[in-house]
Enzyme design. Structure first.
Site, mmCIF file in Angstrom:
data_model
loop_
_atom_site.group_PDB
_atom_site.id
_atom_site.type_symbol
_atom_site.label_atom_id
_atom_site.label_comp_id
_atom_site.label_asym_id
_atom_site.label_seq_id
_atom_site.Cartn_x
_atom_site.Cartn_y
_atom_site.Cartn_z
ATOM 1 N N GLY A 149 -11.084 -1.676 1.049
ATOM 2 C CA GLY A 149 -10.125 -1.059 0.122
ATOM 3 C C GLY A 149 -10.572 0.271 -0.452
ATOM 4 O O GLY A 149 -10.745 1.255 0.271
ATOM 5 N N LYS A 205 -12.911 -5.923 10.259
ATOM 6 C CA LYS A 205 -13.693 -4.977 9.447
ATOM 7 C C LYS A 205 -15.149 -4.962 9.903
ATOM 8 O O LYS A 205 -15.788 -3.899 9.933
ATOM 9 C CB LYS A 205 -13.596 -5.368 7.974
ATOM 10 N N ASP A 264 -9.330 -10.950 9.578
ATOM 11 C CA ASP A 264 -9.369 -9.660 8.866
ATOM 12 C C ASP A 264 -10.825 -9.213 8.653
ATOM 13 O O ASP A 264 -11.170 -8.052 8.926
ATOM 14 C CB ASP A 264 -8.643 -9.814 7.513
ATOM 15 N N LYS A 282 -6.841 -1.997 10.089
ATOM 16 C CA LYS A 282 -8.112 -2.472 10.679
ATOM 17 C C LYS A 282 -7.885 -3.319 11.912
ATOM 18 O O LYS A 282 -8.717 -3.324 12.831
ATOM 19 C CB LYS A 282 -8.939 -3.235 9.647
ATOM 20 N N VAL A 326 -11.412 -0.635 5.689
ATOM 21 C CA VAL A 326 -12.498 -1.569 5.336
ATOM 22 C C VAL A 326 -12.820 -1.417 3.854
ATOM 23 O O VAL A 326 -13.097 -0.320 3.373
ATOM 24 C CB VAL A 326 -13.782 -1.291 6.161
ATOM 25 N N VAL A 349 0.840 -1.211 0.000
ATOM 26 C CA VAL A 349 0.000 0.000 0.000
ATOM 27 C C VAL A 349 0.876 1.263 0.000
ATOM 28 O O VAL A 349 0.656 2.183 -0.795
ATOM 29 C CB VAL A 349 -0.950 0.010 1.226
HETATM 30 P P1 NDP Z 1 3.221 -4.832 3.574
HETATM 31 O O1 NDP Z 1 3.629 -5.992 4.402
HETATM 32 O O2 NDP Z 1 3.306 -4.926 2.108
HETATM 33 O O3 NDP Z 1 4.055 -3.524 4.025
HETATM 34 C C1 NDP Z 1 4.330 -3.238 5.349
HETATM 35 C C2 NDP Z 1 5.318 -2.090 5.410
HETATM 36 O O4 NDP Z 1 5.562 -1.775 6.772
HETATM 37 C C3 NDP Z 1 6.672 -2.411 4.792
HETATM 38 O O5 NDP Z 1 7.158 -1.291 4.109
HETATM 39 C C4 NDP Z 1 7.581 -2.701 6.000
HETATM 40 O O6 NDP Z 1 8.925 -2.357 5.812
HETATM 41 C C5 NDP Z 1 6.978 -1.776 7.017
HETATM 42 N N1 NDP Z 1 7.199 -2.220 8.390
HETATM 43 C C6 NDP Z 1 6.864 -3.406 8.950
HETATM 44 N N2 NDP Z 1 7.224 -3.422 10.249
HETATM 45 C C7 NDP Z 1 7.775 -2.223 10.513
HETATM 46 C C8 NDP Z 1 8.353 -1.624 11.666
HETATM 47 N N3 NDP Z 1 8.415 -2.264 12.834
HETATM 48 N N4 NDP Z 1 8.852 -0.373 11.573
HETATM 49 C C9 NDP Z 1 8.798 0.312 10.395
HETATM 50 N N5 NDP Z 1 8.241 -0.206 9.265
HETATM 51 C C10 NDP Z 1 7.767 -1.453 9.334
HETATM 52 O O7 NDP Z 1 1.715 -4.480 4.042
HETATM 53 P P2 NDP Z 1 0.547 -3.838 3.175
HETATM 54 O O8 NDP Z 1 1.045 -2.644 2.485
HETATM 55 O O9 NDP Z 1 -0.149 -4.884 2.415
HETATM 56 O O10 NDP Z 1 -0.471 -3.422 4.342
HETATM 57 C C11 NDP Z 1 -0.238 -2.298 5.167
HETATM 58 C C12 NDP Z 1 -1.455 -2.007 6.000
HETATM 59 O O11 NDP Z 1 -2.557 -1.752 5.128
HETATM 60 C C13 NDP Z 1 -1.920 -3.137 6.915
HETATM 61 O O12 NDP Z 1 -2.508 -2.591 8.052
HETATM 62 C C14 NDP Z 1 -2.982 -3.836 6.081
HETATM 63 O O13 NDP Z 1 -3.902 -4.534 6.872
HETATM 64 C C15 NDP Z 1 -3.626 -2.638 5.426
HETATM 65 N N6 NDP Z 1 -4.349 -2.903 4.203
HETATM 66 C C16 NDP Z 1 -3.748 -3.606 3.200
HETATM 67 C C17 NDP Z 1 -4.427 -3.835 2.021
HETATM 68 C C18 NDP Z 1 -3.847 -4.617 0.902
HETATM 69 O O14 NDP Z 1 -4.576 -4.906 -0.055
HETATM 70 N N7 NDP Z 1 -2.580 -4.977 0.946
HETATM 71 C C19 NDP Z 1 -5.793 -3.301 1.838
HETATM 72 C C20 NDP Z 1 -6.312 -2.551 2.959
HETATM 73 C C21 NDP Z 1 -5.599 -2.367 4.088
HETATM 74 P P3 NDP Z 1 9.833 -3.054 4.671
HETATM 75 O O15 NDP Z 1 9.325 -2.494 3.373
HETATM 76 O O16 NDP Z 1 11.200 -2.635 4.975
HETATM 77 O O17 NDP Z 1 9.580 -4.520 4.793
HETATM 78 N N1 HSE Z 2 -6.038 -8.772 3.157
HETATM 79 C C1 HSE Z 2 -7.129 -7.896 2.938
HETATM 80 C C2 HSE Z 2 -8.113 -8.535 1.988
HETATM 81 C C3 HSE Z 2 -6.646 -6.593 2.365
HETATM 82 O O1 HSE Z 2 -7.775 -9.540 1.355
HETATM 83 O O2 HSE Z 2 -9.236 -8.050 1.905
HETATM 84 C C4 HSE Z 2 -7.738 -5.555 2.248
HETATM 85 O O3 HSE Z 2 -8.141 -5.106 3.504
#
Ligand code: NDP
Ligand code: HSE
Length: 436
Positions: free
Chosen positions: A136, A207, A203, A107, A134, A15
């Site tokens: 996306g 939501k 998850d 979430k 919630v 994201v």
């Molecule tokens: P990712 O695992 O792809 O990315 C997580 C990021 O957080 C990475 O850049 C990671 O660093 C960084 N990170 C992890 N731990 C730490 C820490 N302790 N300190 C600093 N940085 C840290 O997750 P997503 O992007 O998929 O999801 C992010 C959030 O968005 C979550 O809450 C998820 O539930 C929510 N979300 C995700 C959706 C999706 O479709 N993916 C949709 C809706 C919500 P590094 O890059 O160095 O590994």
């Molecule tokens: N892991 C979540 C899903 C991301 O599959 O819906 C969006 O919140």
């Protein structure tokens, strides 16, 4: 043009990297909409050395010290796309108490301990926006917390997890296996860091808690939500659903109700269910989400769109960033949490639902009567019975669909059926929603 609104971006994964791209690609439009440019003050990640492709951002902005970044005086807004409970809660509470607005997609944290975040926002006079948490890209939370605030919402039913919808759709349409479909959903960036959160329903339950809190003006946490995932949905269940003109979806259902004393309650549940192919949610495939809202005056509303993935989620994050940045420039913040109704959450056993039960039974006289007797003892009324050839030569398959009954009575019926010697096995138990 006034001085920039400075963002601390916590997380730059699926994201976060799309948030960076959109900020770059749309910087002029965003500045025009807000009345000030947005600037990234820093990006906190876990691994500085990770290959981030051709991300359009100065590498010097990266840090592994999220708390230090949040505390910086030149940060106005904190955007959190890391996930998890801690240390994210510490960072966000720190930001909010210091009067820095927060935009988050987290979430899990909101459903576990949203109260702490809302309290910190009220204390610091800051905004807490979480549209991306919630469904996306779908604008859903703002309609619930603003547009529908003049109405009374009675029920919210939806598909709110993209990964499980992707898996169930693949199992249904292409006959793909569970593991194979999960692997593809993970590669496409839909799954959580630990996909157990998706497939076990955590998850969707988070939501559901967020949706119920907003819809019913009541603090509902993940622990209040009855949760079942899709790991026990088999190819046989999918075939059974097809035979009935149905499909299987992981549903989130939040509804108002009343307890035995007539006091108003809410029930919130997440579980797989069979729904008829004619139901509007049946056609929601791939990683799409859809949410039905039933309100007293507005009637039925349906929200549909991409529920997961980097760009769709980043769209919702950016929408919130624009809103909080505008508020900041205007010197205002949004109304705080509305939890005045404080309705009690009803246990799952009292939820009214219907079951579809497939049994492999001995094919001999009196079996149907014995099976029907178990349903009758638990005061569960049978709607339809279908008999066909069973697994073994001397067996028959019985497929029974019930009328609506309390979940506890339905579960007790299945327990007793499992103990009957004429029942070789209970091959499938699924709830049925939406009038199949
Ligand atoms: P990712 O695992 O792809 O990315 C997580 C990021 O957080 C990475 O850049 C990671 O660093 C960084 N990170 C992890 N731990 C730490 C820490 N302790 N300190 C600093 N940085 C840290 O997750 P997503 O992007 O998929 O999801 C992010 C959030 O968005 C979550 O809450 C998820 O539930 C929510 N979300 C995700 C959706 C999706 O479709 N993916 C949709 C809706 C919500 P590094 O890059 O160095 O590994
Ligand atoms: N892991 C979540 C899903 C991301 O599959 O819906 C969006 O919140």
């Amino acid at each position: 043009m006034t001085s920039p609104v400075r963002l601390a971006l916590l997380g730059c994964g699926t994201v976060g990297s799309d948030v960076v791209r959109l900020l770059h690609e749309q910087s002029a439009d965003l500045a025009a909409r807000i009345g000030a440019p947005l600037e990234i003050a820093g990006i906190a990640v876990r691994r500085l050395g990770r290959d981030r492709g051709d991300l359009p951002v100065d590498p010097a902005l990266f840090t592994t010290d999220p708390l230090g970044l949040v505390k910086r005086d030149d940060v106005d807004v904190v955007v959190e796309v890391v996930g998890g409970i801690e240390p994210a809660r510490t960072w966000l509470v720190e930001a909010l108490r210091a009067g820095k607005s927060v935009v988050t997609a987290n979430k899990a944290l909101l459903a576990e301990d949203g109260a702490t975040l809302h309290d910190a926002a009220a204390e610091g006079g800051a905004d807490l926006y979480y549209e991306a948490s919630v469904a996306g890209a779908i604008p859903l939370l703002r309609p619930l917390r603003e547009s529908l605030h003049g109405d009374r919402i009675n029920r919210v039913t939806g598909i709110v997890n993209g990964t499980t919808n992707f898996i169930l759709s693949a199992m249904d349409v292409t006959g793909a296996g569970f593991a194979e479909a999960l692997e593809e959903a993970t590669e496409l960036g839909y799954a959580e860091a630990d996909p157990t959160a998706d497939v076990e329903g955590f998850d969707a339950a988070a939501k559901a808690a967020i949706l119920a809190s907003l819809a019913f003006h009541t603090r509902v946490t993940a622990a209040d939500v009855h949760r079942e995932g899709i790991t026990e949905v088999t190819a046989a269940d999918v075939a059974s659903a097809k035979a009935m003109g149905c499909t299987i979806k992981l549903l989130c259902i939040a509804a108002r109700g009343a307890d035995a004393a007539g006091r108003e309650t809410v029930s919130v549940r997440v579980h797989p269910a069979m729904i008829p192919l004619t139901h509007p949610l049946a056609g929601v495939g791939d990683a799409f989400n859809a949410v039905f809202v039933e309100a007293e005056a507005a009637g039925q509303l349906m929200f549909y769109g991409r529920g997961a993935g980097g760009a769709p989620t980043a769209s919702a994050v950016l929408g919130d960033v624009v809103a909080v940045a505008r508020n900041r420039l205007a010197g205002v913040h949004a109304a705080s949490e509305s939890a005045y109704a404080d309705l009690p959450v009803r246990p799952m056993g009292e939820a009214l639902t219907r079951y579809h039960v497939s049994l492999d039974v001995a094919d001999r006289p009196g079996v149907l009567e014995a099976v029907a007797g178990v349903f009758a003892r638990h005061e569960v009324s049978i709607a339809t019975v279908r008999q066909g050839p069973g697994g073994g030569g001397s067996d028959a398959e019985l497929v029974i669909v019930t009328h609506v009954a309390p979940d506890a009575a339905l579960a007790a019926t299945v327990r007793e059926l499992r103990g009957l010697d004429i029942v070789r096995s209970v091959t499938s138990v699924l709830r049925v929603e939406g009038g199949a």
